[in-house]
Design an enzyme around this catalytic site. Structure first.
Site, PDB file in Angstrom:
ATOM      1  N   TRP A   1       0.851  -1.203   0.000  1.00 27.62           N
ATOM      2  CA  TRP A   1       0.000   0.000   0.000  1.00 27.62           C
ATOM      3  C   TRP A   1       0.883   1.248   0.000  1.00 27.62           C
ATOM      4  CZ3 TRP A   1       0.534   3.524   3.937  1.00 27.62           C
ATOM      5  CH2 TRP A   1       1.002   3.088   5.176  1.00 27.62           C
TER       6      TRP A   1
ATOM      7  N   GLU B   1       6.840   9.048  13.867  1.00 27.23           N
ATOM      8  CA  GLU B   1       7.114   8.362  12.595  1.00 27.23           C
ATOM      9  C   GLU B   1       8.009   9.219  11.697  1.00 27.23           C
ATOM     10  OE1 GLU B   1       6.320   5.330  11.728  1.00 27.23           O
ATOM     11  OE2 GLU B   1       4.777   4.761  13.178  1.00 27.23           O
TER      12      GLU B   1
ATOM     13  N   GLU C   1       8.647   1.912   6.570  1.00 27.60           N
ATOM     14  CA  GLU C   1       8.301   2.851   7.638  1.00 27.60           C
ATOM     15  C   GLU C   1       8.029   4.263   7.111  1.00 27.60           C
ATOM     16  OE1 GLU C   1       7.850   2.774  10.931  1.00 27.60           O
ATOM     17  OE2 GLU C   1       8.141   0.638  11.191  1.00 27.60           O
TER      18      GLU C   1
ATOM     19  N   HIS D   1       4.550   5.588   6.769  1.00 25.17           N
ATOM     20  CA  HIS D   1       3.688   5.860   7.931  1.00 25.17           C
ATOM     21  C   HIS D   1       3.553   7.356   8.216  1.00 25.17           C
ATOM     22  CE1 HIS D   1       4.813   1.562   9.495  1.00 25.17           C
ATOM     23  NE2 HIS D   1       4.163   1.554   8.350  1.00 25.17           N
TER      24      HIS D   1
ATOM     25  N   GLU E   1       8.450  -1.806  18.066  1.00 21.26           N
ATOM     26  CA  GLU E   1       7.493  -2.168  17.017  1.00 21.26           C
ATOM     27  C   GLU E   1       6.201  -2.669  17.645  1.00 21.26           C
ATOM     28  OE1 GLU E   1       7.849  -1.311  14.024  1.00 21.26           O
ATOM     29  OE2 GLU E   1       9.939  -1.359  13.460  1.00 21.26           O
TER      30      GLU E   1
ATOM     31  N   THR F   1       4.354   0.464  18.981  1.00 25.75           N
ATOM     32  CA  THR F   1       3.686   1.238  17.933  1.00 25.75           C
ATOM     33  C   THR F   1       2.520   0.451  17.344  1.00 25.75           C
ATOM     34  OG1 THR F   1       5.418   0.546  16.398  1.00 25.75           O
ATOM     35  CG2 THR F   1       5.581   2.780  17.258  1.00 25.75           C
TER      36      THR F   1
ATOM     37  N   ASP G   1       1.689  -3.166   9.592  1.00 24.60           N
ATOM     38  CA  ASP G   1       3.123  -3.087   9.241  1.00 24.60           C
ATOM     39  C   ASP G   1       3.984  -3.251  10.495  1.00 24.60           C
ATOM     40  OD1 ASP G   1       2.599  -2.512   6.597  1.00 24.60           O
ATOM     41  OD2 ASP G   1       3.595  -0.545   6.581  1.00 24.60           O
ATOM     42  N   GLU G   2       3.593  -2.544  11.561  1.00 29.09           N
ATOM     43  CA  GLU G   2       4.397  -2.573  12.787  1.00 29.09           C
ATOM     44  C   GLU G   2       4.466  -3.995  13.336  1.00 29.09           C
ATOM     45  OE1 GLU G   2       5.880   0.084  12.966  1.00 29.09           O
ATOM     46  OE2 GLU G   2       4.638   1.890  13.012  1.00 29.09           O
TER      47      GLU G   2
ATOM     48  N   HIS H   1       6.963  -5.967  11.378  1.00 26.98           N
ATOM     49  CA  HIS H   1       8.322  -5.563  11.762  1.00 26.98           C
ATOM     50  C   HIS H   1       8.690  -6.124  13.142  1.00 26.98           C
ATOM     51  CE1 HIS H   1       7.814  -1.809   8.965  1.00 26.98           C
ATOM     52  NE2 HIS H   1       7.949  -2.934   8.304  1.00 26.98           N
TER      53      HIS H   1
HETATM   54 FE   LIG Z   1       7.819   0.641  13.225  1.00 27.17          FE
HETATM   55 FE   LIG Z   2       5.999   3.138  11.853  1.00 24.76          FE
END
Ligand SMILES: [Fe+2]
Ligand SMILES: [Fe+2]
Length: 326
Positions: A33, A76, A112, A115, A165, A168, A197-198, A201
């Site tokens: 995305w 971010e 990242e 974000h 991670e 967040t 996503d976090e 990660h």
């Molecule tokens: Fe992150």
């Molecule tokens: Fe992030």
């Protein structure tokens, strides 16, 4: 063998799996995305109508919520701090080994970067933000850097990133849930994709640590203990506004997050417990004496922190952030 030489060797060994980590924990760029998937298209003639809708829906968002979203965004946006910190870690070498750990750091940074980009554009369009005040805070935060107590040690750094991670993930997930409650589906979706996503990660960094535990358990345990003794500070702990002392805005931001339940001291303890679980700390036995003491300290820590948390009160006073348009 010198400490950093051993670290270097372990990083080389675990780093043999970089391509696997890359494919497993990062997404292909072509199908990933992008911020524009969620935002009005300025080349489209409906652009202004869509912006109007964003502004109407943003009017319902409470003061503390906007403050937390801005703090999250600035955190971010300070990505240059995190990337430059990581490329300086022992075992990460972008000049001599660009396709080793440095490749992971670039790939992670590239994900990242979306974000802050997405959240910043949303906030700009929302009409709720004094953009200049927010941008000034961002510039301050990048200029001030951070002090996370990891040094250049990969073990300590990967404990930190595993923790962060997860933190967040929790905070973006909660802002997503709250956005839905405030009838803001677009914002909810945005925070939701960032949260996932976090989580990916977090899985990566937790895997790195698991791999290190397999080959260097005592040193890994001591590094983990050291990080938890120092307490994990948030990456934006130096956050300030124009005319405000360094770090002072951060405590107001963190109070607002506590009040909203977006990120609390209980979350800190639960992350700690999930890491003990993930790395099966209680079952690690091939340790030297110091390693065993570190393991026992770590296993006892969550209960100790819970007792402290019961005694701390969340400040109820709302702070007036310069970031929020009146
Ligand atoms: Fe992150
Ligand atoms: Fe992030």
């Amino acid at each position: 063998m010198e400490l950093s030489n051993l670290r270097l060797e372990v990083m080389k060994f675990v780093g043999q799996k970089i391509d696997y980590f890359f494919d497993e924990f990062l997404k292909p760029i072509e199908t990933n995305w992008q911020p524009s998937d969620f935002l009005p298209d300025a080349t489209n003639e409906n652009f202004f109508q869509e912006v109007k809708l964003i502004q109407e829906n943003a009017r319902e968002l409470p003061y503390d919520y906007i403050a937390v979203l801005i703090g999250d965004t600035i955190t971010e946006e300070a990505l240059p701090t995190y990337e430059s910190w990581l490329v300086d870690v022992v075992g990460i070498d972008q000049v001599d080994e660009p396709n080793g750990w440095a490749k992971w750091v670039r790939g992670w940074t590239a994900e990242e970067n979306r974000h802050g980009d997405l959240l910043n554009k949303f906030l700009y369009l929302s009409g709720r933000v004094n953009m200049r005040a927010m941008e000034t805070s961002t510039q301050y935060l990048i200029a001030d850097g951070f002090d996370i107590g990891t040094g250049r040690d990969p073990y300590r750094n990967f404990v930190y990133t595993s923790f962060q991670e997860l933190a967040t993930n929790i905070s973006h997930r909660r802002t997503a849930t709250l956005a839905k409650k405030y009838n803001n589906n677009l914002l909810s979706k945005m925070c939701g994709v960032i949260a996932s996503d976090e989580m990916r990660h977090a899985k990566a960094y937790k895997t790195f640590i698991s791999n290190i535990f397999e080959v260097d358990p005592s040193e890994m345990m001591l590094a983990f203990e050291d990080m938890m003794k120092k307490k994990i500070v948030m990456p934006a702990h130096f956050l300030r506004e124009s005319g405000v002392k360094i770090g002072q805005t951060f405590s107001h931001f963190s109070d607002a997050a506590q009040r909203l339940g977006v990120y609390t001291t209980i979350d800190y303890i639960e992350i700690m417990e999930s890491l003990l679980d993930e790395w099966k700390i209680s079952g690690i036995t091939n340790l030297n004496d110091a390693g065993e003491r570190a393991r026992d300290y770590l296993m006892a820590l969550p209960n100790r922190l819970r007792r402290v948390a019961e005694r701390t009160k969340v400040p109820t006073l709302e702070y007036e952030f310069s970031w929020i348009a009146s």
